[in-house]
Design a protein around this motif. Structure first.
Motif, PDB file in Angstrom:
ATOM      1  N   TYR A  70      40.200  45.004-101.339  1.00 17.98           N
ATOM      2  CA  TYR A  70      41.355  45.150-100.444  1.00 17.98           C
ATOM      3  C   TYR A  70      41.666  43.806 -99.782  1.00 17.98           C
ATOM      4  N   ILE A 128      45.282  58.732 -95.941  1.00 14.97           N
ATOM      5  CA  ILE A 128      44.940  58.345 -97.317  1.00 14.97           C
ATOM      6  C   ILE A 128      43.528  58.791 -97.697  1.00 14.97           C
ATOM      7  N   ASP A 164      42.607  63.074 -99.130  1.00 14.89           N
ATOM      8  CA  ASP A 164      42.551  63.618-100.487  1.00 14.89           C
ATOM      9  C   ASP A 164      41.112  63.718-100.979  1.00 14.89           C
ATOM     10  N   PRO A 173      40.413  56.523-102.108  1.00 12.24           N
ATOM     11  CA  PRO A 173      41.601  55.705-102.393  1.00 12.24           C
ATOM     12  C   PRO A 173      41.234  54.335-102.957  1.00 12.24           C
ATOM     13  N   SER A 174      42.121  53.819-103.768  1.00 18.95           N
ATOM     14  CA  SER A 174      41.912  52.496-104.364  1.00 18.95           C
ATOM     15  C   SER A 174      42.212  51.410-103.333  1.00 18.95           C
ATOM     16  N   LYS A 225      44.349  49.131-103.573  1.00 20.20           N
ATOM     17  CA  LYS A 225      45.805  49.010-103.493  1.00 20.20           C
ATOM     18  C   LYS A 225      46.387  50.052-102.541  1.00 20.20           C
ATOM     19  N   THR A 226      45.850  51.268-102.587  1.00 18.36           N
ATOM     20  CA  THR A 226      46.314  52.332-101.690  1.00 18.36           C
ATOM     21  C   THR A 226      46.014  51.980-100.236  1.00 18.36           C
ATOM     22  N   LEU A 248      48.500  49.339 -99.106  1.00 16.36           N
ATOM     23  CA  LEU A 248      49.832  49.869 -98.817  1.00 16.36           C
ATOM     24  C   LEU A 248      49.836  50.683 -97.524  1.00 16.36           C
ATOM     25  N   ALA A 249      48.725  51.384 -97.245  1.00 18.03           N
ATOM     26  CA  ALA A 249      48.625  52.136 -95.989  1.00 18.03           C
ATOM     27  C   ALA A 249      48.621  51.187 -94.792  1.00 18.03           C
TER      28      ALA A 249
END
Length: 480
Positions: free
Chosen positions: A177, A316, A319, A323-324, A326-327, A330-331
């Motif tokens: 990240y 995020i 789920d 999360p990756s 990238k996720t 973006l968050a």
């Protein structure tokens, strides 16, 4: 920066309690207690204050909560805990082999701290569920550790015995990240990582305390040609993702602490060498140069911003899948843009209130619209100047969102202004009637014929009395 731990920099001691803000749903996922978090972060006094979030994370049954109570007591009183009562009213802890803390807990009374430059910051303490216990799955451990890492400005990574490669591997997702963030913004994504090694057994190799810990860390983080490529990259990226990484070595607290089920935190039951090094650790952690305020993309964030980062990161990790990077990136970008929109909106509200706030008089619609357009342009510039992540993906939509919000604000302001106008018109009606009556009386008196007829009815003094009474009635009516 000079060391300064004077008590004049601390807020007065205030009672508080640990509040659970992230709790388990019982299905290996977690939920956020929005109401509890709002009560801590969104108070009028705190919401616009920059924040230092100190979090302790690591393996379960590692003494994280017990350590936080020492930090809490020192922050509030500027004194080292000397008795059981000093550490018993903070974060809950217990002896034994089973985990005690679940989810994430915050101390609900942030400690206000005045920096040497005069700036006030709020210090928050966060306790986290221990990872790698027999009841948790990898997803749960990853979620708790991720929230601690992403939200804190000072993370204490509590490790038993030594620094293992597995411990560094657990940070790998955040280095990925971090690489995305560095590529996008050229800003170091995380502030401070303190690696705290508990029960250190080799003081003859690396001495207890900060100096020995730093030497151990340097040796562990060395990149040499014999190291596997994956481990090389991990060390390189880890060092690039944090502004500061330090290490501190603590001795074992003693046989009674580890084996006595009746241990309640009495310092007399703890080895003096451990207590001495805890004192050294506290002075080091609460040194002004180590109280690192939380930053995102190089910008200091407020308690209100932190609230939105909590919400976005919890979403995020709600789920079933981890999360990756990238996720996560973006968050972070989304929360970053939300913060920028709110800052620009605050600017707009502050400026428009100067024109037609609650204490201001009625403004003509044309003049109000002209001022609105001028302030909107300034608010947009305010939004654009704030450093943001993911500008290419999110910038346009959040700018439009800001414009929509300001247009809605204008509609409400126009309605309030119309009400002021109607009240103003209503207040003029009695005055208009009064002046008409006075004018008629004066005109009548000025007419010679009528004046002769009314000479015996109204004297000049009587006329003045009538006018005075009418004025008095008008004043009383207006006050209603």
């Amino acid at each position: 920066m000079p060391r300064n731990t004077s008590s004049r920099h601390r807020s007065k001691p205030s009672k508080g309690e640990a509040v659970q803000i992230v709790s388990s749903t019982g299905k290996h996922t977690f939920s956020l207690n929005h109401r509890a978090l709002m009560k801590i972060l969104l108070t009028k006094e705190l919401k616009n204050v920059h924040v230092v979030l100190i979090s302790v994370a690591g393996a379960f049954r590692g003494g994280k909560s017990f350590l936080l109570n020492f930090i809490l007591h020192y922050l509030i009183t500027n004194e080292i805990a000397t008795s059981c009562s000093d550490t018993s009213d903070g974060f809950a802890w217990s002896v034994g082999s089973n985990r005690h803390t679940t989810g994430i807990w915050l101390w609900n009374k942030p400690i206000m701290y005045k920096l040497s430059n005069g700036q006030q910051i709020a210090i928050l303490l966060m306790d986290t569920q221990g990872v790698f216990d027999s009841k948790s799955i990898i997803k749960e451990c990853a979620t708790i550790f991720a929230l601690s890492t992403l939200l804190s400005s000072v993370q204490i990574y509590n490790l038993p015995g030594n620094i293992q490669d597995d411990d560094l591997q657990f940070l790998q997702v955040f280095t990925e990240y971090g690489r995305l963030a560095l590529k996008e913004t050229n800003q170091t994504p995380f502030q401070t990582l303190h690696i705290l090694v508990r029960d250190w057994s080799y003081p003859y190799e690396y001495a207890y305390g900060k100096d020995g810990g730093q030497k151990l860390l340097e040796d562990c983080m060395k990149v040499n040609r014999n190291l596997a490529e994956e481990k090389k990259q991990l060390r390189i990226h880890l060092q690039s993702c944090y502004e500061k990484i330090t290490c501190f070595l603590l001795p074992h607290p003693g046989f009674k602490v580890a084996t006595d089920p009746k241990f309640r935190g009495e310092l007399s039951d703890i080895e003096p060498e451990f207590v001495n090094h805890v004192q050294e650790l506290l002075k080091y952690l609460i040194d002004e140069e180590n109280l690192t305020p939380k930053k995102v993309n190089g910008r200091l964030i407020t308690c209100r911003d932190l609230f939105h980062y909590f919400k976005v990161f919890m979403d995020i990790y709600a789920d079933d899948q981890i999360p990756s990077p990238k996720t996560i990136f973006l968050a972070t970008a989304e929360a970053n843009h939300i913060s920028a929109v709110m800052t620009a909106r605050d600017y707009y509200n502050k400026e428009i209130e100067k024109i037609c706030g609650p204490t201001r008089s009625y403004v003509s619609p044309d003049a109000l619209l002209k001022e609105h357009r001028r302030i909107v342009e300034s608010a947009i510039q305010c939004y654009k100047k704030i450093p943001k992540i993911g500008e290419q993906e999110l910038g346009h939509s959040y700018l439009n969102n800001l414009k929509d919000q300001l247009q809605k604000e204008l509609k409400m302001i126009m309605k309030r202004n119309e009400v002021k106008g109607r009240r103003l018109l209503t207040s003029f009606q009695p005055m208009t009637i009064l002046f008409i009556i006075i004018f008629v009386i004066i005109a009548v008196q000025a007419t010679g014929i009528i004046r002769l007829l009314l000479h015996h009815i109204f004297s000049s003094e009587s006329l003045l009395i009538i006018i005075f009474v009418l004025l008095l009635v008008f004043v009383l009516k207006s006050s209603d």
